[in-house]
Design a protein around this motif. Structure first.
Motif, PDB file in Angstrom:
ATOM      1  N   PRO A  19       0.841  -1.203   0.000  1.00 17.79           N
ATOM      2  CA  PRO A  19       0.000   0.000   0.000  1.00 17.79           C
ATOM      3  C   PRO A  19       0.871   1.246   0.000  1.00 17.79           C
ATOM      4  O   PRO A  19       1.904   1.271   0.642  1.00 17.79           O
ATOM      5  CB  PRO A  19      -0.796  -0.120   1.305  1.00 17.79           C
ATOM      6  N   VAL A  20       0.447   2.248  -0.733  1.00 16.96           N
ATOM      7  CA  VAL A  20       1.189   3.502  -0.789  1.00 16.96           C
ATOM      8  C   VAL A  20       0.823   4.319   0.440  1.00 16.96           C
ATOM      9  O   VAL A  20      -0.341   4.457   0.780  1.00 16.96           O
ATOM     10  CB  VAL A  20       0.834   4.290  -2.074  1.00 16.96           C
ATOM     11  N   VAL A  21       1.837   4.795   1.161  1.00 18.16           N
ATOM     12  CA  VAL A  21       1.615   5.635   2.321  1.00 18.16           C
ATOM     13  C   VAL A  21       2.419   6.902   2.142  1.00 18.16           C
ATOM     14  O   VAL A  21       3.546   6.860   1.693  1.00 18.16           O
ATOM     15  CB  VAL A  21       2.043   4.923   3.629  1.00 18.16           C
ATOM     16  N   LEU A  22       1.850   8.020   2.420  1.00 19.04           N
ATOM     17  CA  LEU A  22       2.485   9.337   2.373  1.00 19.04           C
ATOM     18  C   LEU A  22       3.717   9.366   1.486  1.00 19.04           C
ATOM     19  O   LEU A  22       4.845   9.296   1.927  1.00 19.04           O
ATOM     20  CB  LEU A  22       2.867   9.803   3.788  1.00 19.04           C
ATOM     21  N   ARG A  23       3.487   9.365   0.195  1.00 20.18           N
ATOM     22  CA  ARG A  23       4.534   9.476  -0.828  1.00 20.18           C
ATOM     23  C   ARG A  23       5.530   8.323  -0.798  1.00 20.18           C
ATOM     24  O   ARG A  23       6.727   8.516  -0.828  1.00 20.18           O
ATOM     25  CB  ARG A  23       5.281  10.796  -0.658  1.00 20.18           C
ATOM     26  N   GLY A  24       5.074   7.104  -0.711  1.00 16.87           N
ATOM     27  CA  GLY A  24       5.990   5.967  -0.771  1.00 16.87           C
ATOM     28  C   GLY A  24       5.314   4.706  -0.281  1.00 16.87           C
ATOM     29  O   GLY A  24       4.092   4.620  -0.227  1.00 16.87           O
ATOM     30  N   THR A 110      12.317  -6.154  -4.741  1.00 19.13           N
ATOM     31  CA  THR A 110      11.602  -5.491  -3.665  1.00 19.13           C
ATOM     32  C   THR A 110      12.504  -4.482  -2.960  1.00 19.13           C
ATOM     33  O   THR A 110      12.083  -3.359  -2.671  1.00 19.13           O
ATOM     34  CB  THR A 110      11.072  -6.526  -2.649  1.00 19.13           C
ATOM     35  N   VAL A 111      13.740  -4.873  -2.704  1.00 12.69           N
ATOM     36  CA  VAL A 111      14.691  -3.962  -2.063  1.00 12.69           C
ATOM     37  C   VAL A 111      14.950  -2.762  -2.970  1.00 12.69           C
ATOM     38  O   VAL A 111      14.972  -1.615  -2.515  1.00 12.69           O
ATOM     39  CB  VAL A 111      16.006  -4.698  -1.714  1.00 12.69           C
ATOM     40  N   ALA A 117      11.630   4.055  -3.714  1.00 15.73           N
ATOM     41  CA  ALA A 117      10.547   4.763  -3.014  1.00 15.73           C
ATOM     42  C   ALA A 117      11.110   5.633  -1.896  1.00 15.73           C
ATOM     43  O   ALA A 117      10.674   6.768  -1.703  1.00 15.73           O
ATOM     44  CB  ALA A 117       9.537   3.754  -2.444  1.00 15.73           C
ATOM     45  N   ARG A 118      12.099   5.109  -1.170  1.00 23.75           N
ATOM     46  CA  ARG A 118      12.730   5.889  -0.102  1.00 23.75           C
ATOM     47  C   ARG A 118      13.390   7.128  -0.680  1.00 23.75           C
ATOM     48  O   ARG A 118      13.257   8.235  -0.158  1.00 23.75           O
ATOM     49  CB  ARG A 118      13.766   5.050   0.642  1.00 23.75           C
ATOM     50  N   GLY A 119      14.099   6.966  -1.800  1.00 21.34           N
ATOM     51  CA  GLY A 119      14.755   8.103  -2.437  1.00 21.34           C
ATOM     52  C   GLY A 119      13.759   9.148  -2.889  1.00 21.34           C
ATOM     53  O   GLY A 119      13.973  10.353  -2.691  1.00 21.34           O
ATOM     54  N   ALA A 124      11.093  14.326  -2.132  1.00 26.00           N
ATOM     55  CA  ALA A 124       9.852  15.080  -1.942  1.00 26.00           C
ATOM     56  C   ALA A 124       9.888  15.834  -0.613  1.00 26.00           C
ATOM     57  O   ALA A 124       9.460  16.990  -0.545  1.00 26.00           O
ATOM     58  CB  ALA A 124       8.644  14.135  -1.990  1.00 26.00           C
ATOM     59  N   ALA A 125      10.403  15.202   0.424  1.00 26.08           N
ATOM     60  CA  ALA A 125      10.495  15.857   1.732  1.00 26.08           C
ATOM     61  C   ALA A 125      11.444  17.055   1.661  1.00 26.08           C
ATOM     62  O   ALA A 125      11.169  18.110   2.249  1.00 26.08           O
ATOM     63  CB  ALA A 125      10.968  14.866   2.794  1.00 26.08           C
ATOM     64  N   GLN A 126      12.541  16.915   0.929  1.00 24.21           N
ATOM     65  CA  GLN A 126      13.474  18.032   0.782  1.00 24.21           C
ATOM     66  C   GLN A 126      12.825  19.174   0.014  1.00 24.21           C
ATOM     67  O   GLN A 126      12.989  20.345   0.385  1.00 24.21           O
ATOM     68  CB  GLN A 126      14.745  17.570   0.077  1.00 24.21           C
TER      69      GLN A 126
END
Length: 186
Positions: A19-24, A110-111, A117-119, A124-126
């Motif tokens: 599931p997609v959660v807050l941009r990832g 998956t990794v 997704a983490r990147g 996006a957070a930056q």
């Protein structure tokens, strides 16, 4: 944690969806899925090693051809059984290797997806942080401008008051015998 992946609940790697959660993706769920996949790979690898050991124990030296054994027909049957066993063991090993490789490939994908997704989440957070800082700087500049304008207005008011004191200072003091207190407003 009802969204955690358990080994019993696993689905084929091609059907896995996070599931997609807050941009990832939910990092804990991805980590749990990778952990389960690694356990499956380990389990298949252990099964493969166990079958290899069993196969090694099952192998017996071939009977010597020079001996004329009355049970030579029995030896041929045993040889056929051993060949069949070896063939089946090799098929099982190949299947285990294939499943292990498939699981490893799925885990690596998956990794990689999780890293991607983490990147993206980090970028996006930056961007959002830069936008917030920019807005805060704009608001601070507007407040400084307003503050300077108010100070300028107060300076003008002070000048007018000083002028009025100079002009009417003597007359105002002579006319007002006592200062009357200003009533408090509620």
């Amino acid at each position: 944690m009802d969204n955690m992946v358990s080994e019993a609940d696993t689905v084929p790697e091609s059907d896995v969806r996070f599931p997609v959660v807050l941009r990832g993706y939910d990092r804990r769920q991805v980590d749990e899925y990778v952990r389960v996949a690694e356990k499956r790979v380990d389990r298949h690898e252990k099964a493969r090693r166990t079958l290899e050991r069993r196969l090694a124990k099952a192998q017996v030296p071939a009977p010597r051809a020079a001996e004329a054994d009355p049970a030579s027909g029995l030896g041929k049957r045993i040889e056929k059984i051993l060949e069949l066993t070896k063939s089946e063991a090799e098929e099982i090993k190949q299947q285990a290797r294939k499943e292990s490789a498939d699981l490893l490939t799925a885990a690596e994908k998956t990794v990689a997806d999780a890293e991607s997704a983490r990147g993206e989440t980090e970028r996006a957070a930056q961007r959002e942080a830069r936008l917030i800082v920019s807005r805060a700087e704009e608001e601070a500049a507007a407040i400084r401008t307003t503050h300077q304008a108010v100070l300028a207005q107060l300076g003008l008011i002070a000048e007018v008051i000083d002028e009025l004191r100079e002009r009417f200072g003597g007359e105002a003091e002579a006319e007002s015998p006592a200062e009357t207190p200003v009533p408090a407003t509620e």
